[in-house]
Design a protein around this motif. Structure first.
Motif, PDB file in Angstrom:
ATOM      1  N   VAL A 225      29.634  38.653  36.763  1.00 52.32           N
ATOM      2  CA  VAL A 225      30.157  37.551  35.952  1.00 52.32           C
ATOM      3  C   VAL A 225      30.760  36.447  36.825  1.00 52.32           C
ATOM      4  N   LEU A 290      40.923  40.014  30.964  1.00 46.37           N
ATOM      5  CA  LEU A 290      39.479  40.017  30.765  1.00 46.37           C
ATOM      6  C   LEU A 290      39.093  39.276  29.478  1.00 46.37           C
ATOM      7  N   LEU A 396      30.781  40.365  29.463  1.00 50.50           N
ATOM      8  CA  LEU A 396      32.180  40.673  29.729  1.00 50.50           C
ATOM      9  C   LEU A 396      32.840  41.329  28.508  1.00 50.50           C
TER      10      LEU A 396
END
Length: 416
Positions: A225, A290, A396
């Motif tokens: 990512v 996150l 993610l």
């Protein structure tokens, strides 16, 4: 620890961020100034578009290759010594850049810049994080990272302004000299810093940190990512000034300012706001960082497309401001998020490996921009990159749901 000792520790941590901020500011001034000089370098040194692109690509590739080794060194030896040494070397390289007389020499110096600056960030981020408790870590790292925002704006503006005046060589001499002068107070302060404060997670037993890091699925996902995000970032960093210069007929200084000020000023806000929000949400969910990164990617995607496709300068400015704001959420949280799932004594190596992955892909951004500038166009390249951002956001989210809980529990179970 007594109340007085806690206050003293807090002050020392604050002073550490301030000293690290100044060095990180110079780091970005020195690396970014060249991009605002592209038209003048092309004229004075006879560089092609491909060679201009390589000034960014070579730096990023060498920087990326050096980061994992730098992280391993920082985890095994003194982080304090390493950051001062890095500052001294990249400042000397910056001075040397002012003496470049050909594309070959300039590119060789950019490679040397990549080596010298790769030694800094893994140690700097780990040293800063170790000085702060988990619930304060995003704010500390975000505050430190604002230096790259201010440094990008200042370096680009100063480089563009000096080049416009006909003094691009002197710009490098001045920037390098400032860095060399700063080494002394920087080293004197760091002698008083404890390198291993606030280490609350388990420690790795292996000699090579990378063997421990590749066992962590959430960290491996970040290694996918993060490069996607940095690719888009470097597409803008390296080619947006030239894009605005040509599309809207701005002069070099105005193009450099517009390409950086609107983007970076809101990134500054996003960094601080995202860091504060992440630390507050961390008390509710350990995956807070996150989640903010996933939101950042999803919101950055349309802004990235709009930067290239907008039909007016004002619309481009708005898009750049939006991208900057939302990108700040990602930048300030990626390393603290990684520290939640990796062993405490591999933090510098984690930063180094993430930077390697980021640079390996993003190093193509300046080069691809130079090669496809006329055939594909920056507009379409930004649109394609925006789709990659959206895909990365989905990945993610899946990682947060299915990978992070186990990785967090494993690294904190019986932690220090």
């Amino acid at each position: 620890m007594t109340q007085a000792e806690i206050k003293q520790s807090g002050r020392k941590a604050t002073h550490l961020v301030a000293f690290m901020w100044c060095a990180y500011f110079l780091n970005y001034c020195d690396r970014q100034a060249v991009f605002a000089m592209f038209p003048v370098l092309q004229s004075d040194l006879g560089l092609t578009d491909r060679e201009l692109g390589l000034t960014g690509s070579i730096f990023l590739w060498v920087y990326g290759l050096g980061c994992p080794l730098a992280g391993q060194i920082a985890d095994k030896y003194s982080k304090r010594v390493l950051v001062v040494f890095s500052l001294a070397i990249w400042s000397l390289v910056t001075v040397g850049t002012g003496f470049a007389t050909s594309a070959f020499i300039l590119l060789a110096l950019r490679a040397a810049m990549g080596v010298s600056e790769s030694l800094y960030m893994p140690a700097a981020i780990a040293l800063t994080s170790n000085a702060h408790a988990p619930e304060k870590r995003s704010r500390a790292v975000a505050t430190l990272t604002t230096a790259q925002i201010v440094g990008t704006v200042a370096g680009a503006w100063f480089g563009g302004w000096m080049a416009h005046q006909g003094y691009w060589r002197e710009a490098f001499f001045i920037l390098g000299a400032i860095g060399l002068l700063y080494c002394l107070p920087y080293a004197m302060f760091l002698r008083t810093v404890n390198e291993d404060a606030e280490v609350e997670t388990k420690r790795a037993d292996g000699t090579l940190a990378i063997t421990e890091l590749v066992k962590v699925p959430t960290f491996l996902l970040l290694c996918v990512v993060f490069p996607t995000f940095v690719f888009g970032l470097w597409m803008l960093y390296s080619w947006l000034p030239s894009f605005l210069y040509e599309k809207y007929s701005l002069d070099l200084a105005d193009a450099a300012f517009t390409a950086t000020a609107y983007l970076q000023s809101t990134t500054f806000i996003g960094l601080l706001g995202g860091g504060f929000l992440a630390d507050k949400l961390f008390l509710r969910t350990k995956a807070a960082r996150l989640w903010l990164m996933a939101i950042s990617l999803m919101l950055c995607a349309p802004c990235l497309h709009w930067i290239g496709s907008a039909e007016s300068l004002d619309a481009t400015r708005i898009a750049a401001a939006g991208f900057g704001l939302f990108s700040g959420f990602f930048i300030g949280n990626v390393f603290p998020a990684a520290f939640e799932v990796v062993p405490a004594n591999t933090r510098a190596s984690a930063v180094g490996l993430l930077n390697f992955c980021g640079a390996a892909l993003s190093g193509f951004a300046p080069l691809v921009g130079g090669i496809w500038k006329k055939s594909v166009g920056l507009e379409r390249m930004l649109s394609y990159t925006s789709l990659a951002f959206a895909v990365a956001a989905v990945l993610l989210v899946l990682g947060i749901l299915y990978l992070f809980p186990k990785d967090y529990e494993r690294i904190h179970h019986d932690g220090a």
